[in-house]
Scaffold this motif. Structure first.
Motif, mmCIF file in Angstrom:
data_model
loop_
_atom_site.group_PDB
_atom_site.id
_atom_site.type_symbol
_atom_site.label_atom_id
_atom_site.label_comp_id
_atom_site.label_asym_id
_atom_site.label_seq_id
_atom_site.Cartn_x
_atom_site.Cartn_y
_atom_site.Cartn_z
ATOM 1 N N UNK A 38 -16.980 -3.308 17.069
ATOM 2 C CA UNK A 38 -16.113 -2.253 17.572
ATOM 3 C C UNK A 38 -14.650 -2.501 17.233
ATOM 4 N N UNK A 39 -14.265 -3.788 17.124
ATOM 5 C CA UNK A 39 -12.858 -4.117 16.884
ATOM 6 C C UNK A 39 -12.460 -4.019 15.416
ATOM 7 N N UNK A 40 -13.428 -3.769 14.525
ATOM 8 C CA UNK A 40 -13.148 -3.745 13.083
ATOM 9 C C UNK A 40 -13.019 -2.315 12.573
ATOM 10 N N UNK A 41 -12.082 -2.139 11.658
ATOM 11 C CA UNK A 41 -11.820 -0.835 11.045
ATOM 12 C C UNK A 41 -12.176 -0.893 9.561
ATOM 13 N N UNK A 42 -12.924 0.091 9.090
ATOM 14 C CA UNK A 42 -13.347 0.137 7.689
ATOM 15 C C UNK A 42 -12.364 0.964 6.870
ATOM 16 N N UNK A 43 -11.954 0.414 5.710
ATOM 17 C CA UNK A 43 -11.091 1.139 4.773
ATOM 18 C C UNK A 43 -11.697 0.998 3.382
ATOM 19 N N UNK A 44 -11.901 2.088 2.701
ATOM 20 C CA UNK A 44 -12.450 2.058 1.346
ATOM 21 C C UNK A 44 -11.314 2.061 0.336
ATOM 22 N N UNK A 45 -11.327 1.101 -0.601
ATOM 23 C CA UNK A 45 -10.383 1.075 -1.721
ATOM 24 C C UNK A 45 -11.215 1.202 -2.995
ATOM 25 N N UNK A 46 -11.188 2.367 -3.653
ATOM 26 C CA UNK A 46 -12.071 2.608 -4.797
ATOM 27 C C UNK A 46 -11.656 1.896 -6.082
ATOM 28 N N UNK A 47 -10.413 1.390 -6.156
ATOM 29 C CA UNK A 47 -9.962 0.702 -7.367
ATOM 30 C C UNK A 47 -10.265 -0.790 -7.235
ATOM 31 N N UNK A 77 -6.663 -4.335 -3.145
ATOM 32 C CA UNK A 77 -7.254 -4.302 -1.804
ATOM 33 C C UNK A 77 -6.290 -4.887 -0.768
ATOM 34 N N UNK A 78 -5.621 -5.986 -1.126
ATOM 35 C CA UNK A 78 -4.659 -6.574 -0.194
ATOM 36 C C UNK A 78 -3.548 -5.578 0.149
ATOM 37 N N UNK A 79 -3.032 -4.906 -0.866
ATOM 38 C CA UNK A 79 -1.954 -3.947 -0.631
ATOM 39 C C UNK A 79 -2.414 -2.786 0.236
ATOM 40 N N UNK A 80 -3.636 -2.345 0.037
ATOM 41 C CA UNK A 80 -4.181 -1.276 0.874
ATOM 42 C C UNK A 80 -4.265 -1.736 2.321
ATOM 43 N N UNK A 81 -4.715 -2.972 2.526
ATOM 44 C CA UNK A 81 -4.790 -3.504 3.879
ATOM 45 C C UNK A 81 -3.435 -3.582 4.550
ATOM 46 N N UNK A 82 -2.421 -4.013 3.808
ATOM 47 C CA UNK A 82 -1.057 -4.091 4.362
ATOM 48 C C UNK A 82 -0.574 -2.709 4.797
ATOM 49 N N UNK A 83 -0.798 -1.726 3.952
ATOM 50 C CA UNK A 83 -0.331 -0.364 4.246
ATOM 51 C C UNK A 83 -1.030 0.239 5.453
ATOM 52 N N UNK A 84 -2.260 -0.186 5.717
ATOM 53 C CA UNK A 84 -3.012 0.338 6.858
ATOM 54 C C UNK A 84 -2.767 -0.455 8.138
ATOM 55 N N UNK A 85 -2.132 -1.614 8.030
ATOM 56 C CA UNK A 85 -1.948 -2.491 9.187
ATOM 57 C C UNK A 85 -0.992 -1.886 10.201
ATOM 58 N N UNK A 86 -1.319 -2.049 11.475
ATOM 59 C CA UNK A 86 -0.512 -1.472 12.558
ATOM 60 C C UNK A 86 0.394 -2.480 13.240
ATOM 61 N N UNK A 87 0.234 -3.769 12.927
ATOM 62 C CA UNK A 87 0.949 -4.800 13.680
ATOM 63 C C UNK A 87 1.899 -5.590 12.783
ATOM 64 N N UNK A 88 2.892 -6.264 13.388
ATOM 65 C CA UNK A 88 3.984 -6.859 12.595
ATOM 66 C C UNK A 88 3.607 -8.097 11.796
ATOM 67 N N UNK A 89 2.450 -8.687 12.070
ATOM 68 C CA UNK A 89 1.978 -9.842 11.306
ATOM 69 C C UNK A 89 0.646 -9.480 10.671
ATOM 70 N N UNK A 90 0.511 -9.770 9.368
ATOM 71 C CA UNK A 90 -0.763 -9.538 8.688
ATOM 72 C C UNK A 90 -1.295 -10.884 8.204
ATOM 73 N N UNK A 91 -2.548 -11.160 8.564
ATOM 74 C CA UNK A 91 -3.194 -12.419 8.198
ATOM 75 C C UNK A 91 -4.391 -12.114 7.312
ATOM 76 N N UNK A 92 -4.494 -12.831 6.195
ATOM 77 C CA UNK A 92 -5.597 -12.622 5.258
ATOM 78 C C UNK A 92 -6.599 -13.763 5.387
ATOM 79 N N UNK A 93 -7.865 -13.394 5.410
ATOM 80 C CA UNK A 93 -8.930 -14.394 5.419
ATOM 81 C C UNK A 93 -10.032 -13.906 4.488
ATOM 82 N N UNK A 94 -10.577 -14.797 3.679
ATOM 83 C CA UNK A 94 -11.658 -14.427 2.763
ATOM 84 C C UNK A 94 -12.946 -14.203 3.537
#
Length: 421
Positions: free
Chosen positions: A164-173, A179-196
């Motif tokens: 329930x806490x996860x949001x799906x975003x499709x990046x077709x390219x 994909x990282x840039x798409x995630x940043x643009x969709x992020x709602x909070x002031x810190x973005x953390x990346x994990x593989x």
């Protein structure tokens, strides 16, 4: 080639014992030393090797213990005598006080961090990753899964919908940095953390990401990556010679580091690994987004280190926090490792020349010249004729670096203009 025996990984908690743990006798052992949730050091024990355990333990953890002692401004003690003589009570009492700031009996349940997981065609790994994120002791406010053009979109959607806490975003390219840039643009909070999607995070990972970036002088951070498996020769070779692990002591990379290393080409690849990194979201407004001509789906690698380079070139600070921990599963097959190293060096070379273009005083051209003419020549001679152990990926390194040169000159206009705000 000698048959490979898997290494037995043992996590040794020094808040529970000082005596030698039970070691595997017919294979190698890889020990990681902890005090509660703080990792202190590591030790490789080769197969059929006798060691003085106390002495090896001392060498492994001394850098971290000395660091925390200086940080807490503690008086130097004979802590090493307690280890040698197995004086657990004295050791335990002193360590409890030394690492008290990291005991964290009370934690915030949720912190204002967006965790971004970029995934492609790996629903099983993604499910494990999301299950792990949902069970952290301190959780991110938002989890975004960026589906990077998976062939079976439904399998990724169905996996994300289980949480329930996860949001799906499709990046077709296709492309990791896209994909990282798409995630940043969709992020709602002031810190973005990346994990593989192929890592497991320690239960305090997000807490330490958030805590590190509470310092307004820090623009980005990386954390400790510990291998989760050494079952195959390829995994052993990667951990031994290409490890993501940057040690057990905090490090600061700032304008002093940048200026001191500029003429040699700042070794930004030492800062950490993209499998465990985080940023203030507003830094991307200042330095631009990830270069989409680098990393998987393009040059092959180094979108992360090229981003760190730009952050440092703008006078900002990056820190390495070894208490923000994830566990990474390395590639199992030697063919896969060689392919990985090929693309590492391809991206590494392309990124170095891109960074050179951004800052003409940077010494990356000289660095690459020495790499080809000196380092690789020496390795060709030393590895001859069998090219085993660290030389087993040599040809992948050389061909990857050469491919990176070709990639850069073929795409230098796009590479140098792919950074947008």
């Amino acid at each position: 080639m000698k048959e490979y025996s898997p290494y037995h990984i043992i996590h040794v908690y020094l808040d529970q014992q000082l005596t030698q743990p039970q070691l595997a006798t017919q294979q190698g052992n890889y020990l990681v030393f902890w005090w509660q949730d703080v990792a202190l050091g590591q030790l490789f024990i080769e197969p059929a090797t006798e060691i003085n355990y106390s002495e090896e333990l001392l060498k492994a953890i001394a850098p971290a213990i000395n660091y925390y002692t200086q940080l807490q401004e503690k008086e130097a003690t004979n802590w090493y005598h307690w280890i040698i003589n197995h004086q657990f009570e004295e050791w335990s009492s002193w360590m409890r006080e030394l690492l008290l700031p990291y005991s964290h009996a009370v934690l915030p349940e949720i912190v204002p961090v967006t965790a971004i997981v970029c995934s492609r065609n790996r629903p099983i790994q993604l499910q494990n990753c999301l299950n792990m994120l949902s069970q952290l002791r301190c959780k991110p406010s938002e989890i975004i899964v960026v589906d990077n053009a998976s062939d079976d979109e439904n399998s990724i959607v169905n996996t994300v919908n289980q949480f329930l806490e996860a949001k799906y975003v499709r990046e077709p390219r296709i492309g990791l940095d896209i994909a990282r840039n798409t995630g940043i643009q969709k992020a709602s909070f002031p810190i973005v953390a990346f994990v593989d999607d192929d890592v497991q995070a320690h239960s305090l990972w997000i807490y330490y990401v958030w805590e590190t970036l509470q310092n307004p002088a820090v623009a980005a951070m990386t954390g400790l990556v510990i291998t989760s498996e050494l079952a195959t020769r390829a995994q052993y070779l990667f951990e031994k010679y290409w490890s993501f692990n940057r040690g057990y002591v905090d490090k600061v990379y700032d304008r002093i580091f940048f200026s001191a290393t500029l003429t040699q080409g700042p070794p930004v690849w030492r800062i950490g690994a993209g499998a465990n990194m985080a940023f203030r979201k507003d830094i991307f407004n200042e330095v631009g987004y990830f270069n989409e001509m680098l990393d998987v789906g393009a040059a092959g690698c180094n979108g992360d280190s090229e981003m760190w380079y730009r952050i440092l070139a703008h006078g900002q600070t990056i820190t390495y926090n070894p208490r923000a921990i994830v566990f990474h599963e390395h590639r199992k097959e030697l063919a896969g490792l060689k392919k990985q190293i090929f693309y590492y060096m391809r991206g590494h070379t392309a990124a170095a020349l891109t960074q050179q273009k951004q800052h003409q005083q940077a010494g990356y051209k000289r660095y690459l010249l020495k790499l080809f003419l000196k380092a690789y020549t020496r390795s060709i001679v030393k590895g001859f004729p069998d090219y085993q152990a660290k030389y087993s990926t040599l040809w992948a390194q050389i061909s990857g670096a050469a491919s990176g040169l070709a990639y850069y000159f073929r795409n230098k206009g796009k590479l140098n203009n792919a950074i947008s705000k």
